[in-house]
Motif scaffolding. Structure first.
Motif, PDB file in Angstrom:
ATOM      1  N   GLU A  37      -8.858  -7.270  -3.656  1.00  0.00           N
ATOM      2  CA  GLU A  37     -10.075  -7.597  -3.945  1.00  0.00           C
ATOM      3  C   GLU A  37     -10.547  -8.422  -5.073  1.00  0.00           C
ATOM      4  O   GLU A  37     -11.492  -9.227  -4.890  1.00  0.00           O
ATOM      5  CB  GLU A  37     -10.963  -6.099  -4.200  1.00  0.00           C
ATOM      6  CG  GLU A  37     -11.112  -5.261  -3.046  1.00  0.00           C
ATOM      7  CD  GLU A  37     -11.725  -4.003  -3.385  1.00  0.00           C
ATOM      8  OE1 GLU A  37     -12.676  -3.583  -2.494  1.00  0.00           O
ATOM      9  OE2 GLU A  37     -11.404  -3.207  -4.174  1.00  0.00           O
ATOM     10  N   LYS A  38      -9.703  -8.389  -6.058  1.00  0.00           N
ATOM     11  CA  LYS A  38      -9.886  -9.413  -7.198  1.00  0.00           C
ATOM     12  C   LYS A  38      -9.540 -10.755  -6.773  1.00  0.00           C
ATOM     13  O   LYS A  38     -10.109 -11.623  -7.067  1.00  0.00           O
ATOM     14  CB  LYS A  38      -8.819  -8.973  -8.380  1.00  0.00           C
ATOM     15  CG  LYS A  38      -9.316  -7.824  -9.175  1.00  0.00           C
ATOM     16  CD  LYS A  38      -8.072  -7.520 -10.177  1.00  0.00           C
ATOM     17  CE  LYS A  38      -8.412  -6.393 -11.107  1.00  0.00           C
ATOM     18  NZ  LYS A  38      -7.568  -5.936 -11.989  1.00  0.00           N
ATOM     19  N   ALA A  93      -6.721  -3.032  -4.829  1.00  0.00           N
ATOM     20  CA  ALA A  93      -7.609  -3.428  -5.739  1.00  0.00           C
ATOM     21  C   ALA A  93      -7.457  -4.765  -6.185  1.00  0.00           C
ATOM     22  O   ALA A  93      -8.372  -5.737  -6.692  1.00  0.00           O
ATOM     23  CB  ALA A  93      -7.365  -2.393  -7.065  1.00  0.00           C
ATOM     24  N   GLU A  94      -5.961  -5.121  -6.440  1.00  0.00           N
ATOM     25  CA  GLU A  94      -5.513  -6.613  -6.565  1.00  0.00           C
ATOM     26  C   GLU A  94      -5.864  -7.490  -5.537  1.00  0.00           C
ATOM     27  O   GLU A  94      -6.559  -8.973  -5.678  1.00  0.00           O
ATOM     28  CB  GLU A  94      -4.142  -6.582  -6.752  1.00  0.00           C
ATOM     29  CG  GLU A  94      -3.511  -6.219  -7.829  1.00  0.00           C
ATOM     30  CD  GLU A  94      -4.265  -6.689  -9.155  1.00  0.00           C
ATOM     31  OE1 GLU A  94      -4.466  -7.936  -9.386  1.00  0.00           O
ATOM     32  OE2 GLU A  94      -4.682  -5.964 -10.222  1.00  0.00           O
ATOM     33  N   ASP A 150      -3.995   2.014  -3.020  1.00  0.00           N
ATOM     34  CA  ASP A 150      -5.332   1.547  -3.481  1.00  0.00           C
ATOM     35  C   ASP A 150      -5.364   0.703  -4.724  1.00  0.00           C
ATOM     36  O   ASP A 150      -6.018  -0.180  -4.773  1.00  0.00           O
ATOM     37  CB  ASP A 150      -6.194   2.974  -3.943  1.00  0.00           C
ATOM     38  CG  ASP A 150      -6.597   3.810  -2.739  1.00  0.00           C
ATOM     39  OD1 ASP A 150      -6.566   3.362  -1.657  1.00  0.00           O
ATOM     40  OD2 ASP A 150      -6.860   4.741  -2.725  1.00  0.00           O
ATOM     41  N   THR A 151      -4.256   0.953  -5.526  1.00  0.00           N
ATOM     42  CA  THR A 151      -3.957   0.057  -6.526  1.00  0.00           C
ATOM     43  C   THR A 151      -3.769  -1.460  -6.154  1.00  0.00           C
ATOM     44  O   THR A 151      -4.125  -2.321  -6.760  1.00  0.00           O
ATOM     45  CB  THR A 151      -2.874   0.604  -7.683  1.00  0.00           C
ATOM     46  OG1 THR A 151      -3.119   2.001  -7.978  1.00  0.00           O
ATOM     47  CG2 THR A 151      -2.551  -0.497  -8.590  1.00  0.00           C
TER      48      THR A 151
END
Length: 288
Positions: free
Chosen positions: A85-86, A82-83, A78-79
């Motif tokens: 998505e950024k 998240a990158e 998930d981490t």
């Protein structure tokens, strides 16, 4: 037919964006496929130049056909995602800055044969999420047919379209890579056309030299360019392809993707050859 040049062709050249605009206008290109690395550099280092570039393009009748970028679609945690998505949000910001409605990415970093069902499930879910976010800005998510991804052949590309089921997910059909996969190109063109938003055109002298397009070689300034040839001279029959594109009911948008040396000379000759094959000898920008 709208013919675009790729700024990635000039990755090892000392050329400004304005010089590329001048060249595109002079040689008759309809637009530019802007590499996300170049787009980000303009936005980061020269934020005002981005807006000026858009105004300059409008005056010249040139558009940014597509932003070509990269995201880690199959990031495992998930981490890590998240990158992703950024990065996707950064690409969306660039697309809005340069007023284009398409962003091209790759469908992960696993081939369709090597991918597990869990990879397909993860990839299709995330593609749907990315496409939904982009659609809220009127921007299409464009998946390239490319080796080493979930869209490395006709059947896998069709599966992605079917599984994702999002109206803003489209295909960038790279003729060379589908030929590399062994797909009959007229059949691939016909079956993918309803979802195809863009085309990539490049050629190779022989099947045995396809490794020249591997990323580690292509992006290296010291990499070999042996085997990269003009469209008319390679193993893929681009006369047949152009006949299909020229007879298309829509307005096909294609990019000349040249990774070899001397891109100014190559692209000048290549667009002239395409015009001659398509019966346009006027020497003007190819417009719909």
């Amino acid at each position: 037919m709208r013919i675009n040049l790729c700024t990635i062709s000039f990755r090892h050249e000392l050329a400004s964006f304005n010089e590329l605009l001048d060249f595109a206008q002079r040689t008759g290109f309809s637009g530019i496929e802007l590499w996300s690395v170049h787009a980000a550099a303009i936005a980061r280092s020269m934020p005002l130049q981005g807006a000026r570039a858009v105004r300059s393009m409008r005056r010249r009748g040139i558009e940014i056909a597509m932003i070509s970028g990269y995201v880690q679609l199959l990031a495992g945690t998930d981490t890590a995602y998240a990158e992703t998505e950024k990065e996707w949000n950064r690409l969306l910001s660039l697309a809005r800055l340069f007023e284009t409605d398409k962003i091209r990415i790759f469908a992960g970093n696993k081939s369709s044969k090597a991918a597990l069902e869990s990879d397909w499930t993860l990839g299709t879910r995330r593609l749907r999420q990315l496409a939904q976010t982009a659609s809220e800005h009127g921007i299409r998510t464009v998946i390239e047919t490319h080796p080493g991804t979930l869209a490395d052949c006709l059947d896998s590309a069709l599966r992605l379209i079917r599984d994702v089921q999002h109206p803003y997910l489209s295909i960038n059909l790279d003729f060379l890579h589908l030929w590399e996969a062994g797909d009959p190109l007229p059949d691939a063109f016909r079956r993918l056309r309803p979802w195809t938003a863009h085309f990539h055109c490049k050629n190779i002298r022989s099947r045995g030299e396809l490794s020249v397009f591997e990323p580690d070689n292509v992006y290296s300034p010291g990499g070999t360019r042996e085997g990269m040839v003009p469209l008319a001279e390679g193993a893929v029959d681009y006369r047949e392809i152009l006949a299909h594109l020229n007879g298309d009911n829509g307005v096909p948008s294609l990019s000349l993707e040249w990774f070899g040396n001397d891109p100014f000379r190559y692209l000048s000759k290549e667009i002239a050859w395409i015009r001659s094959v398509c019966g346009d000898s006027r020497g003007k920008r190819a417009m719909p």
